[in-house]
Design an enzyme around this catalytic site. Structure first.
Site, PDB file in Angstrom:
ATOM      1  N   GLU A   1       0.854  -1.187   0.000  1.00 36.81           N
ATOM      2  CA  GLU A   1       0.000   0.000   0.000  1.00 36.81           C
ATOM      3  C   GLU A   1       0.886   1.232   0.000  1.00 36.81           C
ATOM      4  O   GLU A   1       1.761   1.384   0.858  1.00 36.81           O
ATOM      5  CB  GLU A   1      -0.936   0.045   1.200  1.00 36.81           C
TER       6      GLU A   1
ATOM      7  N   GLU B   1       4.918   4.904   3.867  1.00 35.87           N
ATOM      8  CA  GLU B   1       4.300   6.151   4.327  1.00 35.87           C
ATOM      9  C   GLU B   1       5.377   7.218   4.486  1.00 35.87           C
ATOM     10  O   GLU B   1       6.319   7.054   5.249  1.00 35.87           O
ATOM     11  CB  GLU B   1       3.589   5.916   5.658  1.00 35.87           C
TER      12      GLU B   1
ATOM     13  N   ASP C   1       9.349   7.401   1.053  1.00 32.58           N
ATOM     14  CA  ASP C   1       8.715   7.947  -0.148  1.00 32.58           C
ATOM     15  C   ASP C   1       8.631   6.812  -1.158  1.00 32.58           C
ATOM     16  O   ASP C   1       9.659   6.260  -1.566  1.00 32.58           O
ATOM     17  CB  ASP C   1       9.568   9.099  -0.673  1.00 32.58           C
TER      18      ASP C   1
ATOM     19  N   ASP D   1      -2.781  12.289  -3.694  1.00 29.93           N
ATOM     20  CA  ASP D   1      -2.631  13.585  -4.359  1.00 29.93           C
ATOM     21  C   ASP D   1      -3.701  14.615  -4.002  1.00 29.93           C
ATOM     22  O   ASP D   1      -4.435  15.101  -4.861  1.00 29.93           O
ATOM     23  CB  ASP D   1      -2.606  13.389  -5.888  1.00 29.93           C
TER      24      ASP D   1
ATOM     25  N   LYS E   1      -2.851  23.143  -6.303  1.00 28.44           N
ATOM     26  CA  LYS E   1      -2.150  24.286  -6.876  1.00 28.44           C
ATOM     27  C   LYS E   1      -0.968  23.829  -7.723  1.00 28.44           C
ATOM     28  O   LYS E   1      -0.359  22.789  -7.473  1.00 28.44           O
ATOM     29  CB  LYS E   1      -1.684  25.217  -5.764  1.00 28.44           C
TER      30      LYS E   1
ATOM     31  N   ASP F   1     -11.929  10.100  -4.523  1.00 29.80           N
ATOM     32  CA  ASP F   1     -13.258  10.706  -4.523  1.00 29.80           C
ATOM     33  C   ASP F   1     -13.287  11.977  -5.374  1.00 29.80           C
ATOM     34  O   ASP F   1     -14.243  12.752  -5.307  1.00 29.80           O
ATOM     35  CB  ASP F   1     -13.736  11.006  -3.106  1.00 29.80           C
TER      36      ASP F   1
END
Length: 211
Positions: free
Chosen positions: A39, A64, A92, A115, A119, A151
């Site tokens: 994940e 993470e 990362d 994400d 901007k 979403d």
């Protein structure tokens, strides 16, 4: 003006890959038997805990980038008796995945609600950068699954276009030639997915297989 040494990050001791940038075998990260699943960005770890319950054969690795949550979730997994097959490293994914191996050794890669930046100046922070797909493709076993959900409809379209541009991924959605799936087929949900469902928000789910 700060005087004296820079203070140490309170979670600087979070588990990481070995220093030096050398290749690392997944069996060295999580020894044992069973297929690997990864994940990217597990956050507070909700999906990993749920996935561990429904996939008891799997070894699960979370990458993470936030030191705090990498350490906290890794410790929670250990306290729950899952540390032998589920780990979170403070890494990362864009830098860690190229180091991991062997090739064709991972059953599934999950990317949940990535994400959250809009901007232009934040584009450098996006998870879906050039090179990430190549690393995922290299690690996945033939027929292995790459699963993304978001979403944000615009993001879903961007991910679909980017993955479609890579010839090594085949759409594995509900309809032929489409990556779209109506529901989460993995028996585990991230906290963000739980919230979206509770709030009645649409979730856009995309699934591919390594060809």
């Amino acid at each position: 003006m700060r005087i004296g040494p820079r203070p140490t990050h309170p979670y600087a001791h979070a588990a990481r890959l070995p220093d030096g940038g050398a290749p690392v075998g997944l069996d060295d990260v999580i020894p044992g038997d069973g297929p690997f699943e990864i994940e990217i960005g597990p956050g507070r770890g909700g999906f990993l805990f749920e996935r561990a319950a429904v996939a008891p054969d799997a070894r699960l690795l979370g990458l993470e980038i936030r030191l705090k949550w990498a350490h906290i979730v890794d410790e929670r997994l250990k306290k729950a008796g899952l540390g032998g097959r589920v780990r979170v490293l403070a890494e990362d994914a864009g830098l860690a995945l190229p180091r991991l191996g062997p090739d064709a050794s991972v059953r599934a890669v999950f990317l949940h609600f990535p994400d959250p930046w809009w901007k232009k100046r934040h584009e450098k922070r996006l998870v879906m950068k050039d090179g990430l797909l190549e690393s995922i493709h290299r690690l996945l076993e033939p027929g292995g699954i790459f699963y993304i959900q978001t979403d944000v409809e615009e993001r879903a379209a961007q991910y679909a276009d980017r993955v479609a541009s890579h010839p090594g991924f085949l759409p594995a959605g509900d309809s032929p030639a489409s990556p779209v799936v109506a529901d989460n087929p993995f028996g585990a949900r991230s906290p963000r997915e739980h919230r979206a469902i509770a709030d009645g928000l649409p979730v856009f789910r995309l699934r591919w297989q390594r060809g």
